[in-house]
Design a protein around this motif. Sequence first.
Motif, short mmCIF file in Angstrom:
data_model
loop_
_atom_site.label_atom_id
_atom_site.label_comp_id
_atom_site.label_asym_id
_atom_site.label_seq_id
_atom_site.Cartn_x
_atom_site.Cartn_y
_atom_site.Cartn_z
N LEU A 54 0.83 -1.21 0.00
CA LEU A 54 0.00 0.00 0.00
C LEU A 54 0.86 1.25 0.00
O LEU A 54 0.35 2.35 0.12
CB LEU A 54 -0.90 0.02 1.24
CG LEU A 54 -1.93 -1.10 1.33
CD1 LEU A 54 -2.67 -0.99 2.65
CD2 LEU A 54 -2.89 -1.03 0.18
N SER A 55 2.16 1.09 -0.06
CA SER A 55 3.02 2.25 -0.04
C SER A 55 3.93 2.25 -1.26
O SER A 55 3.91 1.34 -2.07
CB SER A 55 3.86 2.27 1.24
OG SER A 55 4.68 1.12 1.31
N LEU A 82 -9.51 4.03 -0.97
CA LEU A 82 -8.44 3.30 -0.32
C LEU A 82 -8.82 2.91 1.10
O LEU A 82 -8.56 1.80 1.55
CB LEU A 82 -7.15 4.14 -0.31
CG LEU A 82 -5.94 3.53 0.42
CD1 LEU A 82 -5.51 2.21 -0.21
CD2 LEU A 82 -4.78 4.51 0.44
N TRP A 83 -9.48 3.84 1.83
CA TRP A 83 -9.90 3.52 3.19
C TRP A 83 -10.85 2.32 3.19
O TRP A 83 -10.71 1.42 4.02
CB TRP A 83 -10.58 4.71 3.87
CG TRP A 83 -11.00 4.37 5.27
CD1 TRP A 83 -10.20 4.38 6.39
CD2 TRP A 83 -12.29 3.90 5.71
NE1 TRP A 83 -10.91 3.96 7.49
CE2 TRP A 83 -12.19 3.66 7.11
CE3 TRP A 83 -13.49 3.67 5.07
CZ2 TRP A 83 -13.27 3.19 7.86
CZ3 TRP A 83 -14.57 3.19 5.81
CH2 TRP A 83 -14.46 2.97 7.19
N PHE A 115 -6.65 8.15 9.85
CA PHE A 115 -6.28 7.40 8.65
C PHE A 115 -5.51 8.32 7.74
O PHE A 115 -6.02 9.33 7.27
CB PHE A 115 -7.52 6.87 7.93
CG PHE A 115 -7.21 6.22 6.60
CD1 PHE A 115 -6.64 4.95 6.56
CD2 PHE A 115 -7.47 6.88 5.41
CE1 PHE A 115 -6.34 4.36 5.34
CE2 PHE A 115 -7.19 6.28 4.18
CZ PHE A 115 -6.62 5.01 4.15
N ASP A 116 -4.24 7.99 7.51
CA ASP A 116 -3.40 8.75 6.60
C ASP A 116 -3.26 7.94 5.31
O ASP A 116 -2.63 6.88 5.31
CB ASP A 116 -2.02 8.99 7.23
CG ASP A 116 -1.12 9.85 6.33
OD1 ASP A 116 -1.52 10.17 5.20
OD2 ASP A 116 0.00 10.18 6.77
N PRO A 175 -1.37 3.84 5.03
CA PRO A 175 -2.51 3.06 5.53
C PRO A 175 -2.09 1.92 6.44
O PRO A 175 -2.87 1.48 7.28
CB PRO A 175 -3.18 2.57 4.26
CG PRO A 175 -2.11 2.59 3.22
CD PRO A 175 -1.24 3.75 3.56
N MET A 176 -0.85 1.44 6.28
CA MET A 176 -0.38 0.34 7.11
C MET A 176 -0.36 0.73 8.59
O MET A 176 -0.71 -0.07 9.45
CB MET A 176 1.04 -0.07 6.67
CG MET A 176 1.57 -1.30 7.36
SD MET A 176 0.56 -2.75 7.01
CE MET A 176 1.53 -3.99 7.89
N ALA A 177 0.01 1.98 8.86
CA ALA A 177 0.04 2.44 10.25
C ALA A 177 -1.35 2.42 10.85
O ALA A 177 -1.54 2.07 12.02
CB ALA A 177 0.65 3.84 10.33
#
Length: 430
Positions: free
Chosen positions: A8-9, A349-350, A411-412, A416-418
């Motif tokens: 996702l990054s 994405l969320w 939610f950044d 998104p992994m964080a």
Amino acid sequence: MSQSDMPLSGPSRRQILAGAAGTGLLSVLPRGVFAQGAGPEVKKAILGYIALTDAAPLIVAREKGFFAKHGMPEVDVQKQASWGTTRDNLELGSAGGGIDGAHILTPMPYLMTTGKITKTPGGVPMSILSRLNTQGQGIMLAKAHKDLKIGLDTAPLKERFAQLKAGGKEVKVAVTFPGGTHDCWMRYWLAAGGVDPDKDCQTIVVPPPQMVANAKVGNMEAYCVGEPWPLQTVNQDVGYCAITTGELWKNHPEKSFALRTEFVEKYLKATGALLAAVLEAAQWCDRDENKDEMCAILAKREWFKVPVEDILDRSKGKFDLGVRSFENKDLMQKYWRDAASYPFVSHDLWFLVEDMRWGYLPTTLDTKALLGKVNREDLWREAAKAIGVAAADVPASPSRGKETFFDGVTFDPANPMAYLEGLKIKKLVG
């Protein structure tokens, strides 16, 4: 699970979320699709809707002549019995007796494209063209729990549910489709208070128009659904509303307008005409002076077949939740204002990450590629320009940036992994 386990990054994903349209990750239709004088290839399309107020732009586009204005006078807007029926008819397509597009739960086009909810091997490619609304859903509780006066804090429900289970009762909460928006809101709301939606209760699926009837006979302790059913619940004294979902996440994304990708690719100009009509209808629906007429249209027998009183107040920002009342136009359903119609890629994405959270999608999903296939915010931009939307009213980026929920969780979309790693209650699959 390491960062590399969940792609996702990386620079390409950051580009899609931070850059302008046309990064190469979104397949852009040829210019001129919306050009003056370039009429649609067909005059007809069959679109589905469910009796929910967030379908208003499609219904108003038909009733007020916006489809006809843009060269598609034969558009048919057909009622669907459930989200499962919507999926099935989209899978068939109009050539097979189904539909070309629909008012739809935003995660569904992704679940269909990946084949997670279709019979067709490899899935049915779908394209999201616009958001139909933001916020305006309700989370309801049975009258038996009125003494708790639950709002945003669901912690007291953990003990209440445990007591019911100890007494031999099956504790059920209802949503409208697995992995859909209402499922996401219900699960987030419960989990924020320490209630595990997969262990402390059982999640069942009930079609939106059947929610109130099922509540009357005690089939569930709680349910999440769009208007007009939350207000009808209160008006009929069937239960009470814990929250309107704008309290959970202000200006959150909800339904979308989506077409089969096959239709988009075959009928480029017709796609543009449909989208332009829906955007103009969204603008019409969001004008305060049109709210009474909009609600009168929706209440008609051929559309919702409900008393207009079950629609009107919430559409104007008046909230009688059964245990508390307030007026707040900023929490009402929005169709155009505050960029409600624009399909932010960061919001999609969320939904993908949240569906990963609950095991509907694998954490190995290539979200970058999937977003590029399904989200057509580039077409929204072309349509907005074609109907004269001011540049200042067009979002500068496909990302709305960091989002903060009622419980302080952030939610950044750039990381998104964080977000996923920080959630305590989840059910991940590889």
